[in-house]
Design an enzyme around this catalytic site. Structure first.
Site, PDB file in Angstrom:
ATOM      1  N   ARG A 167      -1.041  -9.307  13.150  1.00 46.56           N
ATOM      2  CA  ARG A 167      -1.579  -8.286  12.238  1.00 46.56           C
ATOM      3  C   ARG A 167      -2.437  -8.936  11.155  1.00 46.56           C
ATOM      4  NH1 ARG A 167       3.967  -5.641  10.794  1.00 46.56           N
ATOM      5  NH2 ARG A 167       2.886  -4.302   9.312  1.00 46.56           N
TER       6      ARG A 167
ATOM      7  N   ARG B  71      11.103  -2.124  11.183  1.00 47.70           N
ATOM      8  CA  ARG B  71       9.980  -1.725  12.039  1.00 47.70           C
ATOM      9  C   ARG B  71       9.825  -2.738  13.166  1.00 47.70           C
ATOM     10  NH1 ARG B  71       4.632  -0.320   8.568  1.00 47.70           N
ATOM     11  NH2 ARG B  71       3.680  -1.402  10.314  1.00 47.70           N
TER      12      ARG B  71
ATOM     13  N   LYS C 244       0.827  -1.209   0.000  1.00 51.78           N
ATOM     14  CA  LYS C 244       0.000   0.000   0.000  1.00 51.78           C
ATOM     15  C   LYS C 244       0.866   1.266   0.000  1.00 51.78           C
ATOM     16  CE  LYS C 244      -2.506  -1.043   3.733  1.00 51.78           C
ATOM     17  NZ  LYS C 244      -2.031  -2.397   4.100  1.00 51.78           N
TER      18      LYS C 244
ATOM     19  N   ARG D 260      -9.922   0.551   8.922  1.00 53.78           N
ATOM     20  CA  ARG D 260      -9.544  -0.837   9.150  1.00 53.78           C
ATOM     21  C   ARG D 260     -10.624  -1.616   9.864  1.00 53.78           C
ATOM     22  NH1 ARG D 260      -3.626   0.183   9.057  1.00 53.78           N
ATOM     23  NH2 ARG D 260      -2.422  -1.697   9.387  1.00 53.78           N
TER      24      ARG D 260
ATOM     25  N   ARG E 190      11.450  -6.879   5.306  1.00 53.39           N
ATOM     26  CA  ARG E 190      11.346  -5.446   4.982  1.00 53.39           C
ATOM     27  C   ARG E 190      12.308  -4.607   5.842  1.00 53.39           C
ATOM     28  NH1 ARG E 190       5.341  -2.971   4.722  1.00 53.39           N
ATOM     29  NH2 ARG E 190       5.275  -3.278   6.963  1.00 53.39           N
TER      30      ARG E 190
END
Ligand code: AMP
Length: 205
Positions: free
Chosen positions: A163, A152, A15, A90, A124
């Site tokens: 998540r 992160r 996204k 969300r 990531r």
């Protein structure tokens, strides 16, 4: 295109990457609730402290906190001709609140299967100086900056699984909600970034 656009999809769907291209194409400012919460956390504000425990665990921050944040942000002058929401709404209550304060003209759903997501997220990395996102396997950073890359806190396997389960139980029902309102468009997020971007650009003309 008038109104706001929602970028919808599981964590790690791309996204953020696609948002950059949509901002360029439409001129609408990006509103990422995740980025706003991380900024609040970095500044050590009360909001940041409240959100911290949810974010690190991979759970959703309570709706009233998020809705308050969005209400404030939408008061800015730059939001007047619509914005690009990234990571919001969300939950159904967030979508209901949004419907009362802004006009959403399109929801772009980026679809990626769960198996691909864990690998994408755990690999990531971010360059804190430029904000650029890399991946240890799919998009390695140049070697001269590799030592400054950060990960992160919620990009570890445990938090990713939490998540993903929050996504399936609380967020994915929104696809049906927007489908019923006739504004949901789906793209295949399980292909090269440029190909995803091309599919999205066809929706924006
Ligand atoms: P993201 O950067 O969009 O993956 O968001 C990172 C984390 O921030 C999420 O795992 C949640 O803890 C929190 N968060 C971001 N946006 C929302 C939202 N719209 N509703 C609830 N929690 C959110």
């Amino acid at each position: 295109m008038g109104g706001s656009i929602v970028l919808f999809g599981p964590p790690g769907a791309g996204k953020g990457t696609q948002a950059d291209a949509i901002v360029l194409a439409t001129g609408k400012p990006q509103i990422s609730t995740g980025d706003m919460l991380r900024a609040a956390l970095a500044e050590g504000t009360e909001l940041g402290l409240e959100a911290k425990k949810y974010m690190e665990a991979g759970e959703l921050v309570p709706d009233d906190v998020i809705i308050g944040l969005i209400r404030e942000r939408l008061k800015s002058q730059d939001a007047i001709n619509g914005v690009l929401f990234d990571g919001f709404p969300r939950t159904i209550p967030q979508a209901e609140a949004l419907a009362e304060i802004a006009e959403v003209s399109m929801v772009i759903s980026i679809q990626v299967p769960d198996e691909a997501i864990v690998e994408r997220i755990v690999g990531r990395r971010m360059d804190p100086e430029t904000g650029e996102i890399y991946h240890i396997k799919f998009k390695p950073a140049p070697s001269e900056i590799s030592s400054r890359l950060i990960q992160r806190k919620d990009d570890n396997e445990d938090a990713v699984r939490t998540r993903l389960s929050a996504y399936h139980s609380q967020t994915s029902p929104l696809a049906e909600w927007y489908l019923q309102r006739g504004i949901l468009k789906s793209v295949n997020g399980n292909q090269a970034m440029g190909d995803v971007q091309e599919e999205i650009s066809l929706l924006l003309v």
